[in-house]
Design a protein around this motif. Structure first.
Motif, PDB file in Angstrom:
ATOM      1  N   ASP A  71       0.834  -1.201   0.000  1.00 50.31           N
ATOM      2  CA  ASP A  71       0.000   0.000   0.000  1.00 50.31           C
ATOM      3  C   ASP A  71       0.871   1.254   0.000  1.00 50.31           C
ATOM      4  OD1 ASP A  71      -2.570   1.321   0.228  1.00 50.31           O
ATOM      5  OD2 ASP A  71      -1.962   1.844   2.261  1.00 50.31           O
ATOM      6  N   LEU A  72       0.820   2.026  -1.075  1.00 47.74           N
ATOM      7  CA  LEU A  72       1.666   3.224  -1.178  1.00 47.74           C
ATOM      8  C   LEU A  72       1.240   4.327  -0.210  1.00 47.74           C
ATOM      9  CD1 LEU A  72       4.126   4.295  -2.602  1.00 47.74           C
ATOM     10  CD2 LEU A  72       2.658   5.227  -4.388  1.00 47.74           C
ATOM     11  N   PRO A  73      -0.062   4.589  -0.001  1.00 43.70           N
ATOM     12  CA  PRO A  73      -0.427   5.588   1.006  1.00 43.70           C
ATOM     13  C   PRO A  73       0.150   5.275   2.386  1.00 43.70           C
ATOM     14  CG  PRO A  73      -2.320   5.137  -0.383  1.00 43.70           C
ATOM     15  CD  PRO A  73      -1.248   4.149  -0.779  1.00 43.70           C
ATOM     16  N   SER A  74       0.230   3.992   2.743  1.00 44.06           N
ATOM     17  CA  SER A  74       0.823   3.629   4.035  1.00 44.06           C
ATOM     18  C   SER A  74       2.301   3.987   4.080  1.00 44.06           C
ATOM     19  CB  SER A  74       0.664   2.123   4.296  1.00 44.06           C
ATOM     20  OG  SER A  74      -0.689   1.784   4.459  1.00 44.06           O
TER      21      SER A  74
ATOM     22  N   LEU B  45       4.196  16.105   1.911  1.00 38.09           N
ATOM     23  CA  LEU B  45       3.725  14.725   2.040  1.00 38.09           C
ATOM     24  C   LEU B  45       2.291  14.682   2.556  1.00 38.09           C
ATOM     25  CD1 LEU B  45       6.906  13.051   3.585  1.00 38.09           C
ATOM     26  CD2 LEU B  45       6.002  12.654   1.288  1.00 38.09           C
ATOM     27  N   LEU B  46       1.987  15.504   3.550  1.00 43.47           N
ATOM     28  CA  LEU B  46       0.639  15.523   4.108  1.00 43.47           C
ATOM     29  C   LEU B  46      -0.369  16.052   3.095  1.00 43.47           C
ATOM     30  CD1 LEU B  46       1.396  16.791   7.736  1.00 43.47           C
ATOM     31  CD2 LEU B  46       0.893  14.456   6.990  1.00 43.47           C
ATOM     32  N   LEU B  47       0.044  17.049   2.314  1.00 40.31           N
ATOM     33  CA  LEU B  47      -0.845  17.582   1.276  1.00 40.31           C
ATOM     34  C   LEU B  47      -1.123  16.537   0.203  1.00 40.31           C
ATOM     35  CD1 LEU B  47       0.575  21.208   0.808  1.00 40.31           C
ATOM     36  CD2 LEU B  47      -1.657  20.572   1.763  1.00 40.31           C
TER      37      LEU B  47
ATOM     38  N   LEU C 103      -0.646   9.225  -8.252  1.00 42.74           N
ATOM     39  CA  LEU C 103      -0.463  10.576  -7.721  1.00 42.74           C
ATOM     40  C   LEU C 103       0.675  10.624  -6.705  1.00 42.74           C
ATOM     41  CD1 LEU C 103      -1.507  13.511  -7.484  1.00 42.74           C
ATOM     42  CD2 LEU C 103      -3.000  12.718  -5.653  1.00 42.74           C
ATOM     43  N   LEU C 104       0.704   9.659  -5.789  1.00 42.17           N
ATOM     44  CA  LEU C 104       1.735   9.644  -4.761  1.00 42.17           C
ATOM     45  C   LEU C 104       3.106   9.291  -5.343  1.00 42.17           C
ATOM     46  CD1 LEU C 104      -0.257   7.934  -1.866  1.00 42.17           C
ATOM     47  CD2 LEU C 104       0.409  10.335  -2.049  1.00 42.17           C
ATOM     48  N   SER C 105       3.136   8.404  -6.343  1.00 46.26           N
ATOM     49  CA  SER C 105       4.407   8.101  -7.015  1.00 46.26           C
ATOM     50  C   SER C 105       4.980   9.363  -7.644  1.00 46.26           C
ATOM     51  CB  SER C 105       4.199   7.031  -8.090  1.00 46.26           C
ATOM     52  OG  SER C 105       3.772   5.818  -7.533  1.00 46.26           O
ATOM     53  N   ALA C 106       4.122  10.087  -8.340  1.00 46.46           N
ATOM     54  CA  ALA C 106       4.560  11.327  -8.977  1.00 46.46           C
ATOM     55  C   ALA C 106       5.097  12.311  -7.945  1.00 46.46           C
ATOM     56  CB  ALA C 106       3.394  11.960  -9.746  1.00 46.46           C
ATOM     57  N   HIS C 107       4.417  12.382  -6.815  1.00 48.64           N
ATOM     58  CA  HIS C 107       4.837  13.343  -5.807  1.00 48.64           C
ATOM     59  C   HIS C 107       6.193  12.970  -5.202  1.00 48.64           C
ATOM     60  CE1 HIS C 107       4.522  16.253  -2.563  1.00 48.64           C
ATOM     61  NE2 HIS C 107       4.965  15.300  -1.769  1.00 48.64           N
TER      62      HIS C 107
ATOM     63  N   ASP D 186      -3.971  34.875 -24.908  1.00 49.82           N
ATOM     64  CA  ASP D 186      -4.071  34.933 -23.451  1.00 49.82           C
ATOM     65  C   ASP D 186      -3.797  33.613 -22.748  1.00 49.82           C
ATOM     66  OD1 ASP D 186      -6.291  33.585 -24.261  1.00 49.82           O
ATOM     67  OD2 ASP D 186      -7.742  34.812 -23.161  1.00 49.82           O
ATOM     68  N   LYS D 187      -3.446  32.560 -23.490  1.00 50.00           N
ATOM     69  CA  LYS D 187      -3.176  31.305 -22.786  1.00 50.00           C
ATOM     70  C   LYS D 187      -2.309  30.380 -23.625  1.00 50.00           C
ATOM     71  CE  LYS D 187      -7.515  29.167 -24.277  1.00 50.00           C
ATOM     72  NZ  LYS D 187      -8.839  28.686 -23.831  1.00 50.00           N
ATOM     73  N   VAL D 188      -1.607  29.484 -22.907  1.00 53.90           N
ATOM     74  CA  VAL D 188      -0.865  28.411 -23.530  1.00 53.90           C
ATOM     75  C   VAL D 188      -1.601  27.117 -23.185  1.00 53.90           C
ATOM     76  CG1 VAL D 188       0.698  28.286 -21.549  1.00 53.90           C
ATOM     77  CG2 VAL D 188       1.335  27.171 -23.679  1.00 53.90           C
ATOM     78  N   VAL D 189      -1.886  26.315 -24.206  1.00 54.67           N
ATOM     79  CA  VAL D 189      -2.634  25.072 -24.015  1.00 54.67           C
ATOM     80  C   VAL D 189      -1.644  23.909 -24.113  1.00 54.67           C
ATOM     81  CG1 VAL D 189      -4.572  23.659 -24.768  1.00 54.67           C
ATOM     82  CG2 VAL D 189      -4.639  26.152 -25.085  1.00 54.67           C
ATOM     83  N   ILE D 190      -1.532  23.126 -23.031  1.00 56.90           N
ATOM     84  CA  ILE D 190      -0.585  22.020 -22.967  1.00 56.90           C
ATOM     85  C   ILE D 190      -1.338  20.699 -22.959  1.00 56.90           C
ATOM     86  CG2 ILE D 190       1.195  20.920 -21.552  1.00 56.90           C
ATOM     87  CD1 ILE D 190       2.024  23.635 -20.570  1.00 56.90           C
ATOM     88  N   ALA D 191      -0.935  19.786 -23.843  1.00 57.27           N
ATOM     89  CA  ALA D 191      -1.557  18.465 -23.936  1.00 57.27           C
ATOM     90  C   ALA D 191      -0.748  17.461 -23.119  1.00 57.27           C
ATOM     91  CB  ALA D 191      -1.640  18.013 -25.397  1.00 57.27           C
ATOM     92  N   VAL D 192      -1.431  16.648 -22.304  1.00 55.22           N
ATOM     93  CA  VAL D 192      -0.794  15.605 -21.510  1.00 55.22           C
ATOM     94  C   VAL D 192      -1.530  14.297 -21.739  1.00 55.22           C
ATOM     95  CG1 VAL D 192       0.027  17.200 -19.737  1.00 55.22           C
ATOM     96  CG2 VAL D 192      -2.231  16.167 -19.513  1.00 55.22           C
ATOM     97  N   LYS D 193      -0.882  13.193 -21.367  1.00 52.59           N
ATOM     98  CA  LYS D 193      -1.463  11.887 -21.646  1.00 52.59           C
ATOM     99  C   LYS D 193      -2.417  11.424 -20.542  1.00 52.59           C
ATOM    100  CE  LYS D 193      -0.253   7.256 -23.216  1.00 52.59           C
ATOM    101  NZ  LYS D 193       0.826   6.359 -23.676  1.00 52.59           N
ATOM    102  N   PHE D 194      -2.123  11.786 -19.285  1.00 48.57           N
ATOM    103  CA  PHE D 194      -2.896  11.273 -18.165  1.00 48.57           C
ATOM    104  C   PHE D 194      -3.450  12.400 -17.305  1.00 48.57           C
ATOM    105  CE2 PHE D 194       0.537   8.031 -18.778  1.00 48.57           C
ATOM    106  CZ  PHE D 194      -0.271   7.087 -19.384  1.00 48.57           C
ATOM    107  N   ARG D 195      -4.550  12.097 -16.615  1.00 49.82           N
ATOM    108  CA  ARG D 195      -5.180  13.110 -15.782  1.00 49.82           C
ATOM    109  C   ARG D 195      -4.303  13.542 -14.615  1.00 49.82           C
ATOM    110  NH1 ARG D 195      -9.717  15.487 -15.261  1.00 49.82           N
ATOM    111  NH2 ARG D 195     -10.633  14.278 -16.952  1.00 49.82           N
ATOM    112  N   PHE D 196      -3.518  12.608 -14.059  1.00 50.76           N
ATOM    113  CA  PHE D 196      -2.717  12.999 -12.902  1.00 50.76           C
ATOM    114  C   PHE D 196      -1.630  13.993 -13.288  1.00 50.76           C
ATOM    115  CE2 PHE D 196      -0.860   8.899 -14.262  1.00 50.76           C
ATOM    116  CZ  PHE D 196       0.438   9.268 -14.507  1.00 50.76           C
ATOM    117  N   TYR D 197      -1.256  14.041 -14.606  1.00 49.14           N
ATOM    118  CA  TYR D 197      -0.345  15.094 -15.056  1.00 49.14           C
ATOM    119  C   TYR D 197      -1.030  16.459 -14.928  1.00 49.14           C
ATOM    120  CZ  TYR D 197       3.029  11.821 -17.145  1.00 49.14           C
ATOM    121  OH  TYR D 197       3.967  10.856 -17.349  1.00 49.14           O
ATOM    122  N   VAL D 198      -2.330  16.497 -15.217  1.00 47.49           N
ATOM    123  CA  VAL D 198      -3.083  17.749 -15.075  1.00 47.49           C
ATOM    124  C   VAL D 198      -3.042  18.207 -13.613  1.00 47.49           C
ATOM    125  CG1 VAL D 198      -5.342  18.850 -15.297  1.00 47.49           C
ATOM    126  CG2 VAL D 198      -4.597  17.174 -17.001  1.00 47.49           C
TER     127      VAL D 198
END
Length: 488
Positions: free
Chosen positions: A275-278, A310-312, A326-330, A419-431
């Motif tokens: 368990d990664l959260p643990s 870490l807590l956030l 998400l936690l791996s990325a962090h 007025d904006k830069v639009v960036i394309a990513v593959k996965f939602r967790f990148y967003v």
């Protein structure tokens, strides 16, 4: 044996652990026969809010109440309330009954006098989950309650309860269980149930319970069927807890910037079904203990910042569709933040990627261009414009934050307007990663410098996007870990 917490639910106020400040106050009110019409119990999960609510409901309705304020536990009313069969005591889960219709139904019930007991008691658990309309309906009832009605509201998130509700209740704050209280409870319960567990095993269970009496007894019940001595190693194995060596190694790799090796450690850890959260929670505990004990090997301010992050990330993971990713990325991002970064450029890069504008009497300064309001009309993006903007943008991100650069490096420029830069990513967790407040500010500032005007950020998800260049080994390793859940 997994329902130990039900079996050992306190039957008297003196049996309630760690909440003496509340038990004493309620007992004093019972002795003086001063019963309020609304109580608000707030605090972490598993600390006794519902237990005390039921105990208080029994005490105010018990015809043979003891001098201590405790219910007798023998009369029919006490037994029916304890069994959850009392017709005058209603327990409502606001998480699944959160609408105005449910509260209106509750108000209809209030109008009638109790059938058997002296008071009608309404226990509303997780009250913060009620809708705005339901809260308004409840407020009306709390303002004009009948004399026979008593409300006990319970919540783990007090800040979500409207002030108008809080102000009409007697508020009691429940304390998180201390490690000493949990180990004492577990030791006594294990002895009574003849569970073969040593001190190190009890400490491991208490650690996993995270301040919750209920969780501690539930976990003990879950592992009680194991034959043989339950020591720390066996408990961690049965509960899926990380070994202390793993926790220390991951923390070390984060602090020394060993992102590549950390990615491999996480890959193995996740592949083993742990368990990664643990793991993240254990790392946060290590940081906290090091700070409080003054034993930090790194600067305290650095450790405090890591603990906060870490807590956030743990808080965000509880509502994420893929907490592992998400936690791996962090974690890897934290290591990258501490690795050697490319020095920022000595002067800001300013590239005007818009079509040439008509010359003005006085050319604007760089500061003026960056702070100028964004034009409303978008500019059509051209291939040469994208080729000019994107590499300078990437270089600027790398100079500010190497970890963020690794994420942006795997994205693509989708579009560029006035007025904006639009960036394309593959996965939602990148967003999620790119739109964190700190990261979003960096991206927008760099984009504005490179673009020569104020640019906001917009992200779009493109599943078909090629994530990384094959020559970038570290990014490939990071993405492999990130994709553990997303590609499943």
């Amino acid at each position: 044996m997994s329902s130990l917490y039900r079996q050992y639910r306190p039957q008297q106020f003196s049996d309630v652990l760690g909440q003496d400040h509340i038990s004493t106050t309620l007992q004093a009110a019972l002795k003086a026969d001063r019963i309020g019409h609304a109580y608000l119990f707030s605090g972490p999960r598993g600390t006794g809010k519902t237990t005390l609510a039921r105990l208080f409901a029994r005490a105010i309705n018990c015809p043979k109440r003891l001098k201590s304020g405790d219910p007798c536990g023998k009369c029919s009313i006490c037994q029916e309330i304890a069994a959850g069969k009392a017709v005058d005591v209603f327990e409502i889960d606001a998480a699944s009954n959160r609408g105005i219709d449910e509260i209106r139904e509750l108000r209809d019930r209030i109008a009638f006098s109790p059938v058997q007991a002296k008071y009608k008691v309404f226990v509303i658990d997780e009250v913060h989950m009620l809708t705005k309309e339901a809260f308004n309906a409840l407020l009306k009832t709390l303002e004009e309650p009948p004399a026979h009605a008593v409300f006990i509201l319970a919540t783990t998130e007090l800040h979500k309860v409207p002030d108008t509700i809080v102000s009409r209740c007697q508020r009691f704050a429940f304390h998180r269980a201390s490690g000493e209280a949990l180990t004492k409870l577990l030791s006594e319960t294990a002895a009574q149930e003849k569970i073969e567990i040593n001190e190190s095993g009890i400490v491991a269970v208490a650690e996993r319970a995270d301040g919750s009496y209920r969780d501690a007894l539930t976990l003990l019940g879950n592992i009680a069927t194991h034959t043989g001595l339950l020591d720390a190693t066996k408990v961690r194995e049965l509960l899926g807890l990380p070994h202390t060596e793993t926790v220390s190694r991951v923390l070390e790799l984060i602090q020394t910037g060993g992102a590549t090796e950390l990615a491999e450690v996480l890959r193995t850890y996740i592949a083993d079904g742990l368990d990664l959260p643990s793991l993240v929670k254990s790392i946060a505990d290590e940081c906290k203990n090091a700070l409080l004990n003054g034993s930090a090997a790194h600067p305290p301010e650095e450790l405090a910042q890591l603990l906060e992050q870490l807590l956030l990330s743990l808080a965000r993971s509880r509502t994420s569709t893929d907490p592992t990713a998400l936690l791996s990325a962090h974690l890897i991002g934290q290591a990258l933040n501490r690795s050697q970064t490319v020095p920022p450029p000595s002067a800001p890069i300013v590239r005007d990627v818009r079509p040439p504008a008509a010359p003005s009497a006085e050319p604007p300064t760089v500061d003026a261009v960056v702070s100028a309001p964004a034009p409303a009309k978008p500019v059509a993006m051209r291939a040469d414009t994208a080729a000019d903007f994107w590499p300078h943008f990437l270089e600027g991100i790398k100079g500010h934050n190497h970890a963020l650069y690794m994420v942006v490096r795997s994205a693509a420029l989708e579009g560029l307007t006035d007025d904006k830069v639009v960036i394309a990513v593959k996965f939602r967790f990148y967003v999620d990663r790119l739109t964190e407040i700190r990261n979003k500010k960096i991206i927008e500032n760099v984009a504005s410098e490179v673009g020569g005007r104020r640019l906001g950020l917009e992200c779009v998800i493109r599943p078909e996007l090629t994530v990384v260049a094959p020559t970038d080994d570290l990014v490939r390793t990071v993405v492999d870990v990130f994709e553990v859940e997303e590609s499943a």
